[in-house]
Design an enzyme around this catalytic site. Structure first.
Site, PDB file in Angstrom:
ATOM      1  N   ARG A  98       0.841  -1.191   0.000  1.00  0.00           N
ATOM      2  CA  ARG A  98       0.000   0.000   0.000  1.00  0.00           C
ATOM      3  C   ARG A  98       0.876   1.240   0.000  1.00  0.00           C
ATOM      4  NH1 ARG A  98      -2.933   1.221   4.240  1.00  0.00           N
ATOM      5  NH2 ARG A  98      -4.412   2.440   3.050  1.00  0.00           N
ATOM      6  N   LYS A 163       3.774  -6.966  11.755  1.00  0.00           N
ATOM      7  CA  LYS A 163       3.001  -7.204  10.535  1.00  0.00           C
ATOM      8  C   LYS A 163       3.243  -8.602   9.965  1.00  0.00           C
ATOM      9  CE  LYS A 163       1.568  -4.984   6.318  1.00  0.00           C
ATOM     10  NZ  LYS A 163       1.071  -3.722   5.806  1.00  0.00           N
ATOM     11  N   ARG A 299      -1.298   5.097  13.405  1.00  0.00           N
ATOM     12  CA  ARG A 299      -0.215   4.625  14.279  1.00  0.00           C
ATOM     13  C   ARG A 299      -0.614   4.824  15.726  1.00  0.00           C
ATOM     14  NH1 ARG A 299       3.292   7.463  10.554  1.00  0.00           N
ATOM     15  NH2 ARG A 299       3.770   5.927   8.974  1.00  0.00           N
TER      16      ARG A 299
HETATM   17  C1  BTN Z   1       0.285  -3.829   2.314  1.00  0.00           C
HETATM   18  O1  BTN Z   1       1.073  -2.921   2.045  1.00  0.00           O
HETATM   19  O2  BTN Z   1       0.012  -4.104   3.480  1.00  0.00           O
HETATM   20  C2  BTN Z   1      -0.371  -4.633   1.220  1.00  0.00           C
HETATM   21  C3  BTN Z   1       0.535  -5.697   0.707  1.00  0.00           C
HETATM   22  C4  BTN Z   1      -0.061  -6.539  -0.410  1.00  0.00           C
HETATM   23  C5  BTN Z   1       0.948  -7.502  -0.994  1.00  0.00           C
HETATM   24  C6  BTN Z   1       0.320  -8.443  -1.960  1.00  0.00           C
HETATM   25  S1  BTN Z   1       1.378  -9.794  -2.387  1.00  0.00           S
HETATM   26  C7  BTN Z   1       0.260 -10.283  -3.634  1.00  0.00           C
HETATM   27  C8  BTN Z   1      -0.208  -9.020  -4.312  1.00  0.00           C
HETATM   28  N1  BTN Z   1       0.712  -8.609  -5.354  1.00  0.00           N
HETATM   29  C9  BTN Z   1       1.311  -7.453  -5.058  1.00  0.00           C
HETATM   30  O3  BTN Z   1       2.156  -6.897  -5.789  1.00  0.00           O
HETATM   31  N2  BTN Z   1       0.890  -6.999  -3.879  1.00  0.00           N
HETATM   32  C10 BTN Z   1      -0.112  -7.866  -3.290  1.00  0.00           C
END
Ligand code: BTN
Length: 302
Positions: A98, A163, A299
């Site tokens: 994100r 996380k 946060r």
């Molecule tokens: C976050 O930042 O918390 C979200 C992370 C999401 C990662 C997943 S892995 C599968 C899919 N492909 C990506 O490039 N991102 C999501």
């Protein structure tokens, strides 16, 4: 094996290119510590419950891809039915998190799952979807006795504040009408400390959480799809409200003092759970205000 030393070196270089850790054992040879637990589309399909199997169109397993979300977005061609299109990969070379962050995606270690669906009511019908996805992921982990997992608004999956995973939704189509959504879920399963050092926040993985008793990733994928596919089938009709109480019960920051960052703005308040649309309820001096997702982060204030 009747192959030359040079041939062995070539294979070792290939493993190094994929980021696979190899140890040399004096007088014996080389080994991959812990072995490799590889993905297999047939295994995933075999382990699905019949109801989810009927909702699945295709499971693609890639060895390497920039991002499984990007790959599914590329596959969404106009007019084709995206529902139940699933893509997973051993590694991502440009995994997306994100807010423009990179998602650290080493080979054969974690879960990178993307799944497509479409909705007819436009983007507003999707409010709360990423929160419901978080709840569904936690249900799958609980089913496998993996926990204790909590959720941080809008869609971080945490264990004791660290996380474990996250959800990234990406969309294409008409924001006011027919919209195609790619749901990306990343879950850390077995990441080495060296690889994880690239992550700019406190993190954990299922191996640490379960004391090394994590099921094979094909099994984890099937358990996740068993929860996600039925959720997607019903979400258009039901929205987030049936998920709200469960989300609130998993809320890592319930009643905590928080700071919300929204672009240049910053708001202090107390997190009071979420409403029926998935908005965070932030209690401030001027009352409770709903805050929607997007570029807002949360946060603990202390
Ligand atoms: C976050 O930042 O918390 C979200 C992370 C999401 C990662 C997943 S892995 C599968 C899919 N492909 C990506 O490039 N991102 C999501």
């Amino acid at each position: 094996m009747g192959i030359s030393r040079t041939a062995v070196w070539k294979q070792l270089n290939r493993l190094a290119e994929l980021g696979i850790e190899v140890e040399s054992v004096k007088g014996q040879g080389y080994r991959v510590p812990g072995g490799l637990d590889l993905l297999d589309a047939n295994r995933v399909r075999e382990q699905l419950k019949p109801a989810s199997s009927n909702l699945l169109r295709e499971v693609r397993v890639l060895e390497s891809v920039d991002s499984t979300n990007a790959e599914v977005l590329r596959q969404l061609v106009d007019g084709s039915d995206p529902r139940g299109l699933v893509c997973t990969a051993e590694r991502q070379t440009a995994g997306r998190g994100r807010r423009g962050r990179q998602w650290v995606s080493p080979f054969a270690r974690n879960i990178y799952l993307s799944l497509a669906w479409d909705f007819s009511e436009g983007a507003s019908a999707l409010e709360g979807l990423s929160l419901a996805i978080g709840v569904a992921a936690v249900r799958a982990l609980k089913e496998l006795n993996l926990g204790p997992v909590s959720l941080k608004w809008p869609n971080d999956i945490l264990v004791e504040g660290a996380k474990l995973g996250g959800v990234l939704l990406e969309m294409s189509g008409d924001a006011a009408g027919q919209i195609q959504v790619v749901i990306g879920l990343g879950l850390n399963v077995s990441m080495s400390a060296a690889t994880g050092s690239a992550i700019d926040q406190s993190w954990t993985d299922l191996d640490r959480v379960s004391g090394g008793r994590t099921p094979p990733r094909n099994h984890l994928l099937a358990a996740l799809l068993d929860e996600l596919l039925p959720l997607l089938q019903n979400f258009d009709r039901e929205g987030f409200s049936p998920w709200r109480d469960e989300w609130r019960a998993l809320d890592a920051l319930a009643d905590a003092q928080v700071l919300l960052h929204s672009g240049p703005d910053q708001f202090a308040g107390i997190a009071r759970g979420v409403d029926d649309r998935g908005a965070l309820l932030l209690e401030t001096a001027s009352g409770i205000r709903p805050v929607f997702g997007g570029e807002v982060s949360l946060r603990p204030a202390s």
